[in-house]
Write a protein that holds these residues in place. Structure first.
Motif, short mmCIF file in Angstrom:
data_model
loop_
_atom_site.label_atom_id
_atom_site.label_comp_id
_atom_site.label_asym_id
_atom_site.label_seq_id
_atom_site.Cartn_x
_atom_site.Cartn_y
_atom_site.Cartn_z
N UNK A 1 64.07 -36.88 5.79
CA UNK A 1 64.14 -38.35 5.80
C UNK A 1 63.65 -39.08 4.87
N UNK A 2 62.50 -38.50 4.37
CA UNK A 2 61.64 -39.26 3.26
C UNK A 2 62.25 -39.02 1.68
N UNK B 1 54.43 -22.53 17.97
CA UNK B 1 53.79 -23.51 16.93
C UNK B 1 54.43 -23.89 15.77
N UNK B 2 54.59 -22.31 14.91
CA UNK B 2 55.23 -22.40 13.82
C UNK B 2 56.70 -23.07 13.71
N UNK B 3 57.35 -22.78 15.11
CA UNK B 3 58.87 -23.29 14.99
C UNK B 3 58.76 -24.98 15.07
N UNK C 1 59.17 -30.16 12.14
CA UNK C 1 58.78 -31.39 11.83
C UNK C 1 58.58 -31.62 10.49
N UNK C 2 58.03 -30.62 9.62
CA UNK C 2 57.88 -30.72 8.04
C UNK C 2 59.32 -31.14 7.35
N UNK D 1 65.19 -22.13 9.60
CA UNK D 1 65.02 -23.50 9.14
C UNK D 1 64.45 -23.74 7.87
N UNK D 2 63.24 -23.05 7.58
CA UNK D 2 62.59 -23.22 6.18
C UNK D 2 63.50 -22.63 5.10
N UNK D 3 64.10 -21.35 5.26
CA UNK D 3 64.96 -21.08 4.19
C UNK D 3 66.12 -21.91 3.99
N UNK D 4 66.63 -22.63 5.06
CA UNK D 4 67.83 -23.61 4.92
C UNK D 4 67.41 -24.67 3.93
#
Length: 431
Positions: free
Chosen positions: A233-234, A219-221, A226-227, A168-171
């Motif tokens: 969204x913002x 927790x990292x997932x 969340x981040x 997800x972070x890579x995407x």
């Protein structure tokens, strides 16, 4: 009875019981599945003929399609499967394990028989095998990178539950950087950096501070989800043109090789990330099993105390290997936004990190095994979509759940023992 004879007898029979020491799980499993195939695919199979197209309409060389009558073909496949199951039983009675080619051949034939059964019973009894497998390979790309990340981490003794977060972070990073720089390759590199950053957090807490590796991964997932959801969204939603219009990595067909019937579209019509997938599988397999680096990594994952005695810095090796695994997963995550979809959406990885973890286990912590297991999941994903198009009465959800059922069987040891590295998940404290 001499010593040699006694040893041979002990290896083949239990004391006083006369039963072979080799597990009966695999022969029983193969026998049951063979009977299921013979009954449902054969005796209860559809009367229509399935047309399996080997070549696509636009191919330079056209090969004739395979025409297989549903019920008759099912009987033939069922008999072949029963033969393999009987061979496995015979080996068990002789006190020998089934060689690896037996369950592999059984699985391939069983899946092909199921495909014929499904297509023959569909409203449109025709399907392109080249298109089916080419789409399966494409859908498997992020799974392969995620599974390779898991292999790199667990081979060195760290359980990587955070594959989902790395994808997800890579995407997200690939979409953002590619949009800002107007360069797809910059997004690809940034995705690897983002995946490595997530892995470094996992490494610091699990290796240095000895926090439970599974808890840190979970927790990292949640944290990455969340981040990225918040920033999407913002930042991306109100400013799509500025931050969420990444450049696309097009398919690059290899001249001449891409025109090979059947195999050409599957192997030689991929994006840059698709070709990197093949390179990554080969390089990681060679590195793990044919180099000094790989020997040290496997030693740390199997027996860290012995590796430490030989002068290997266990925790440093784990740290950098986990970081490398995160970078590999990050590249897989970039596939979502640079190849599959030209934009980032919330939770775009869709749980594929956990599927990659299952593929790694099914592949027995081997890069090639993880690659093949990922292809199975990709095949199920693609077939699920095609089933809806051709109008088969078989629920598409059935094929979607099949790889998970197979994985459960594999992990349970019903088709062979599946053993992780001995020190996987166990923190190492020197001294």
């Amino acid at each position: 009875m001499n010593t040699t004879t006694s040893t041979a007898a002990a290896a083949r029979y239990k004391a006083g019981g006369g039963a072979p020491l080799v597990s009966l799980k695999a022969p029983v499993t193969l026998s049951v599945l063979a009977l299921v195939a013979l009954t449902f695919f054969g005796f209860l199979g559809p009367a229509k003929t399935a047309e399996l197209k080997i070549s696509n309409d636009g191919d330079a060389i056209r090969l004739p399609a395979l025409l297989i009558q549903g019920g008759t073909g099912g009987v033939v496949f069922g008999i072949v499967l029963l033969g393999l199951a009987a061979y496995s039983v015979w080996l068990w009675k002789d006190g020998r394990k089934s060689p690896s080619w037996v369950p592999i051949s059984f699985a391939v034939i069983f899946v092909f028989a199921a495909l014929v059964w499904i297509v023959a019973g569909a409203r449109d009894s025709s399907i392109s095998l080249a298109g089916l497998f080419a789409g399966s390979v494409t859908l498997a790309v992020p799974l392969v990178f995620g599974a390779l990340s898991g292999v790199l981490c667990e081979r060195v003794g760290v359980v990587n539950i955070a594959i989902e977060g790395q994808l997800l972070g890579g995407a997200f990073t690939a979409a953002l950087v590619s949009t800002v720089t107007q360069n797809a390759f910059a997004g690809l590199i940034a995705a690897a950096v983002a995946g490595a950053a997530v892995s470094m957090v996992l490494a610091v807490f699990s290796i240095k501070y000895l926090v439970n590796q599974i808890i840190v991964g979970v927790v990292l997932n949640v944290l990455v989800s969340g981040v990225t959801g918040f920033l999407y969204g913002t930042l991306m939603v109100p400013n799509k043109e500025l931050f969420n219009t990444p450049l696309h990595l097009d398919v690059l067909p290899v001249p001449l090789l891409a025109d090979i019937p059947f195999f050409g579209p599957i192997l030689f019509q991929q994006s840059v990330i698709g070709y990197l997938m093949y390179v990554a599988v080969g390089v990681i397999w060679f590195g793990l099993f044919k180099t000094k680096w790989g020997l040290r990594i496997r030693a740390v994952g199997e027996h860290p105390q012995a590796a430490d005695t030989m002068g290997i810095n266990v925790n440093r090796t784990r740290f950098w290997n986990v970081t490398l695994g995160g970078a590999v997963a990050g590249i897989g995550g970039s596939f979502f936004t640079l190849v599959a979809i030209d934009t980032f959406t919330k939770e775009i990885s869709g749980g594929r990190g956990f599927i990659a973890l299952a593929a790694m286990i099914f592949g027995r912590w081997n890069p090639i095994g993880a690659f093949l297991a990922s292809l199975l999941f990709g095949f199920a994903y693609n077939l699920q979509s095609i089933l809806t198009i051709i109008g088969t009465p078989v629920p598409s959800q059935f094929m979607a759940m099949l790889p998970y059922v197979v994985t459960i069987f594999a992990v349970a040891g019903l088709v062979g023992r599946s053993r992780p590295p001995a020190a996987s998940g166990i923190p190492y404290v020197k001294g």
